[in-house]
Design a protein around this motif. Structure first.
Motif, PDB file in Angstrom:
ATOM      1  N   ARG A 205      10.884  28.010  40.126  1.00 35.26           N
ATOM      2  CA  ARG A 205       9.511  27.647  39.767  1.00 35.26           C
ATOM      3  C   ARG A 205       8.687  28.927  39.624  1.00 35.26           C
ATOM      4  NH1 ARG A 205       4.821  24.400  40.598  1.00 35.26           N
ATOM      5  NH2 ARG A 205       3.246  25.764  39.657  1.00 35.26           N
ATOM      6  N   TYR A 206       7.997  29.064  38.513  1.00 30.97           N
ATOM      7  CA  TYR A 206       7.163  30.235  38.269  1.00 30.97           C
ATOM      8  C   TYR A 206       5.798  30.028  38.919  1.00 30.97           C
ATOM      9  CZ  TYR A 206       4.841  34.055  35.852  1.00 30.97           C
ATOM     10  OH  TYR A 206       4.154  35.209  35.565  1.00 30.97           O
ATOM     11  N   VAL A 207       5.417  30.975  39.784  1.00 30.95           N
ATOM     12  CA  VAL A 207       4.093  30.940  40.427  1.00 30.95           C
ATOM     13  C   VAL A 207       3.351  32.256  40.243  1.00 30.95           C
ATOM     14  CG1 VAL A 207       4.677  29.175  42.135  1.00 30.95           C
ATOM     15  CG2 VAL A 207       5.103  31.589  42.655  1.00 30.95           C
ATOM     16  N   GLY A 208       3.954  33.201  39.514  1.00 31.74           N
ATOM     17  CA  GLY A 208       3.284  34.458  39.220  1.00 31.74           C
ATOM     18  C   GLY A 208       3.148  35.372  40.424  1.00 31.74           C
ATOM     19  N   ASP A 209       1.959  35.955  40.590  1.00 31.98           N
ATOM     20  CA  ASP A 209       1.747  36.970  41.619  1.00 31.98           C
ATOM     21  C   ASP A 209       1.939  36.445  43.034  1.00 31.98           C
ATOM     22  OD1 ASP A 209       1.158  38.770  39.625  1.00 31.98           O
ATOM     23  OD2 ASP A 209      -1.019  38.541  39.805  1.00 31.98           O
ATOM     24  N   GLU A 210       1.842  35.146  43.222  1.00 33.70           N
ATOM     25  CA  GLU A 210       1.969  34.569  44.572  1.00 33.70           C
ATOM     26  C   GLU A 210       3.421  34.501  45.027  1.00 33.70           C
ATOM     27  OE1 GLU A 210      -0.650  33.339  47.637  1.00 33.70           O
ATOM     28  OE2 GLU A 210      -1.077  33.941  45.569  1.00 33.70           O
ATOM     29  N   ALA A 211       4.361  34.759  44.132  1.00 34.52           N
ATOM     30  CA  ALA A 211       5.783  34.578  44.445  1.00 34.52           C
ATOM     31  C   ALA A 211       6.240  35.463  45.600  1.00 34.52           C
ATOM     32  CB  ALA A 211       6.627  34.859  43.201  1.00 34.52           C
ATOM     33  N   GLU A 212       5.789  36.694  45.640  1.00 37.28           N
ATOM     34  CA  GLU A 212       6.249  37.598  46.702  1.00 37.28           C
ATOM     35  C   GLU A 212       5.839  37.096  48.073  1.00 37.28           C
ATOM     36  OE1 GLU A 212       6.219  42.318  48.014  1.00 37.28           O
ATOM     37  OE2 GLU A 212       5.079  41.660  46.268  1.00 37.28           O
ATOM     38  N   ALA A 213       4.586  36.654  48.207  1.00 40.60           N
ATOM     39  CA  ALA A 213       4.113  36.162  49.499  1.00 40.60           C
ATOM     40  C   ALA A 213       4.861  34.902  49.923  1.00 40.60           C
ATOM     41  CB  ALA A 213       2.616  35.896  49.441  1.00 40.60           C
ATOM     42  N   ILE A 214       5.143  34.007  48.967  1.00 40.92           N
ATOM     43  CA  ILE A 214       5.884  32.794  49.292  1.00 40.92           C
ATOM     44  C   ILE A 214       7.309  33.144  49.701  1.00 40.92           C
ATOM     45  CG2 ILE A 214       6.749  30.592  48.398  1.00 40.92           C
ATOM     46  CD1 ILE A 214       4.325  30.563  46.507  1.00 40.92           C
ATOM     47  N   TYR A 215       7.925  34.061  48.976  1.00 38.46           N
ATOM     48  CA  TYR A 215       9.276  34.513  49.308  1.00 38.46           C
ATOM     49  C   TYR A 215       9.322  35.114  50.707  1.00 38.46           C
ATOM     50  CZ  TYR A 215      13.204  37.784  49.507  1.00 38.46           C
ATOM     51  OH  TYR A 215      14.312  38.506  49.909  1.00 38.46           O
ATOM     52  N   GLU A 216       8.386  35.992  51.009  1.00 38.13           N
ATOM     53  CA  GLU A 216       8.360  36.655  52.315  1.00 38.13           C
ATOM     54  C   GLU A 216       8.132  35.664  53.449  1.00 38.13           C
ATOM     55  OE1 GLU A 216       9.148  39.640  52.998  1.00 38.13           O
ATOM     56  OE2 GLU A 216       9.126  40.616  51.025  1.00 38.13           O
ATOM     57  N   SER A 217       7.414  34.580  53.155  1.00 38.35           N
ATOM     58  CA  SER A 217       7.125  33.592  54.198  1.00 38.35           C
ATOM     59  C   SER A 217       8.343  32.756  54.563  1.00 38.35           C
ATOM     60  CB  SER A 217       5.998  32.660  53.733  1.00 38.35           C
ATOM     61  OG  SER A 217       6.467  31.733  52.757  1.00 38.35           O
ATOM     62  N   GLY A 218       9.284  32.603  53.614  1.00 43.99           N
ATOM     63  CA  GLY A 218      10.448  31.750  53.846  1.00 43.99           C
ATOM     64  C   GLY A 218      10.121  30.271  53.814  1.00 43.99           C
ATOM     65  N   LEU A 219       8.924  29.936  53.318  1.00 46.44           N
ATOM     66  CA  LEU A 219       8.458  28.558  53.321  1.00 46.44           C
ATOM     67  C   LEU A 219       8.628  27.899  51.949  1.00 46.44           C
ATOM     68  CD1 LEU A 219       5.086  29.108  55.219  1.00 46.44           C
ATOM     69  CD2 LEU A 219       7.253  28.305  56.190  1.00 46.44           C
ATOM     70  N   THR A 220       8.614  26.585  51.952  1.00 44.79           N
ATOM     71  CA  THR A 220       8.539  25.850  50.693  1.00 44.79           C
ATOM     72  C   THR A 220       7.117  25.983  50.152  1.00 44.79           C
ATOM     73  OG1 THR A 220       7.815  23.798  51.738  1.00 44.79           O
ATOM     74  CG2 THR A 220      10.195  24.149  51.548  1.00 44.79           C
ATOM     75  N   LEU A 221       6.927  25.589  48.906  1.00 41.87           N
ATOM     76  CA  LEU A 221       5.595  25.644  48.315  1.00 41.87           C
ATOM     77  C   LEU A 221       4.636  24.740  49.080  1.00 41.87           C
ATOM     78  CD1 LEU A 221       3.910  26.846  46.004  1.00 41.87           C
ATOM     79  CD2 LEU A 221       4.555  24.855  44.620  1.00 41.87           C
ATOM     80  N   GLU A 222       5.112  23.559  49.479  1.00 42.56           N
ATOM     81  CA  GLU A 222       4.265  22.639  50.237  1.00 42.56           C
ATOM     82  C   GLU A 222       3.812  23.257  51.553  1.00 42.56           C
ATOM     83  OE1 GLU A 222       6.423  20.048  47.356  1.00 42.56           O
ATOM     84  OE2 GLU A 222       7.029  21.684  48.686  1.00 42.56           O
ATOM     85  N   GLU A 223       4.753  23.867  52.271  1.00 46.45           N
ATOM     86  CA  GLU A 223       4.396  24.482  53.555  1.00 46.45           C
ATOM     87  C   GLU A 223       3.434  25.644  53.369  1.00 46.45           C
ATOM     88  OE1 GLU A 223       8.212  24.209  56.415  1.00 46.45           O
ATOM     89  OE2 GLU A 223       8.625  25.114  54.470  1.00 46.45           O
ATOM     90  N   TYR A 224       3.719  26.463  52.373  1.00 49.94           N
ATOM     91  CA  TYR A 224       2.881  27.640  52.131  1.00 49.94           C
ATOM     92  C   TYR A 224       1.454  27.247  51.796  1.00 49.94           C
ATOM     93  CZ  TYR A 224       1.349  32.045  50.031  1.00 49.94           C
ATOM     94  OH  TYR A 224       0.646  33.196  49.733  1.00 49.94           O
ATOM     95  N   LEU A 225       1.283  26.165  51.039  1.00 57.58           N
ATOM     96  CA  LEU A 225      -0.050  25.718  50.637  1.00 57.58           C
ATOM     97  C   LEU A 225      -0.707  24.800  51.656  1.00 57.58           C
ATOM     98  CD1 LEU A 225       0.579  25.037  46.831  1.00 57.58           C
ATOM     99  CD2 LEU A 225      -0.588  27.003  47.859  1.00 57.58           C
ATOM    100  N   GLY A 226       0.039  24.445  52.692  1.00 53.41           N
ATOM    101  CA  GLY A 226      -0.528  23.581  53.744  1.00 53.41           C
ATOM    102  C   GLY A 226      -0.662  22.130  53.354  1.00 53.41           C
ATOM    103  N   ILE A 227       0.258  21.631  52.514  1.00 53.55           N
ATOM    104  CA  ILE A 227       0.201  20.231  52.089  1.00 53.55           C
ATOM    105  C   ILE A 227       1.480  19.485  52.445  1.00 53.55           C
ATOM    106  CG2 ILE A 227      -1.431  20.635  50.217  1.00 53.55           C
ATOM    107  CD1 ILE A 227       0.952  20.610  48.262  1.00 53.55           C
ATOM    108  N   GLU A 228       2.251  19.992  53.407  1.00 54.49           N
ATOM    109  CA  GLU A 228       3.519  19.348  53.729  1.00 54.49           C
ATOM    110  C   GLU A 228       3.325  18.092  54.540  1.00 54.49           C
ATOM    111  OE1 GLU A 228       3.042  22.134  57.309  1.00 54.49           O
ATOM    112  OE2 GLU A 228       2.406  22.022  55.233  1.00 54.49           O
TER     113      GLU A 228
END
Length: 228
Positions: A205-228
């Motif tokens: 999934r393309y998320v642009g500049d936010e990809a590095e932070a999401i990758y480093e977190s080890g979280l899913t997109l839902e977890e990273y955005l706080g909507i899990e």
């Protein structure tokens, strides 16, 4: 549960205000466990940390990132095609991979609502709805309809989209490099209870500049955005 309830109410209200209107074989899908969604209860103190949600013409953005999943849909007429920034990003990634002796193949990219409906209904007819829901999105709930998702494989795994792609040299490099091109591995292993889908090493999934932070977190997109 408070967070979940308020999130759902927020999105539903916004949708009303806006007036919103891979292919797996039977052997690969057989015997998979179910992936019920799990949610942690939120305390009253968590309410201040609720994410910024905006719905524009029926399309939901959380913290500025377009989100579609089993709970958050896209309008039937949302039809952007594969986005140019995604084409540019995967082309660079494939080229850099080729320079390392890796052989990437683009398997699937944009899918319209109607195409996804046909795909999903075929899986339901073949495997039953409960089984199909583990690996296929209902129409309107597929990331491929965003024009921001692709399925990739290697030359020996491209036609099956097997989880064995996760064992290839291509994936072993890609999992730690995809974020440099703006991609995340969307459906992570061990996170099926959050995403609602089986592990898919091929789905980017393309998320642009936010990809590095999401990758480093080890979280899913839902977890990273706080909507899990």
């Amino acid at each position: 549960m408070i967070r979940k309830l308020i999130l759902g109410m927020t999105i539903s209200a916004a949708l009303l205000m806006q007036g919103c209107g891979s292919t797996l074989n039977a052997e690969q899908t057989a015997g998979h466990q179910t992936f019920p969604k799990q949610y942690s209860p939120a305390s009253i103190g968590d309410l201040a940390a609720l994410p910024d949600i905006e719905v524009i013409d029926g399309v939901t953005y959380v913290e500025g990132i377009l989100v579609v999943n089993k709970e958050i849909p896209l309008p039937r007429d949302y039809n952007p095609g594969l986005q140019q920034e995604v084409i540019d990003a995967y082309s660079r990634m494939f080229a850099d991979g080729a320079g390392r002796g890796l052989d990437f193949v683009l398997v699937s990219d944009f899918r319209s609502y109607d195409y996804q409906a046909g795909l999903y209904n075929n899986y339901v007819a073949r495997d039953g709805r409960e089984e199909a829901d583990k690996f296929s999105a209902k129409p309107g709930h597929s990331e491929h309809q965003t024009g921001l998702a692709i399925d990739v494989g290697s030359s020996d795994s491209a036609t099956t989209l097997s989880v064995k792609f996760g064992e290839t040299p291509e994936y072993q490099w890609m999992k730690d490099a995809a974020h440099e091109y703006g991609f995340i591995i969307r459906y992570l292993e061990g996170k099926e209870d959050i995403t609602g889908y089986q592990y898919e090493p091929w789905h980017l999934r393309y998320v642009g500049d936010e990809a590095e932070a999401i990758y480093e977190s080890g979280l899913t997109l839902e977890e990273y955005l706080g909507i899990e």
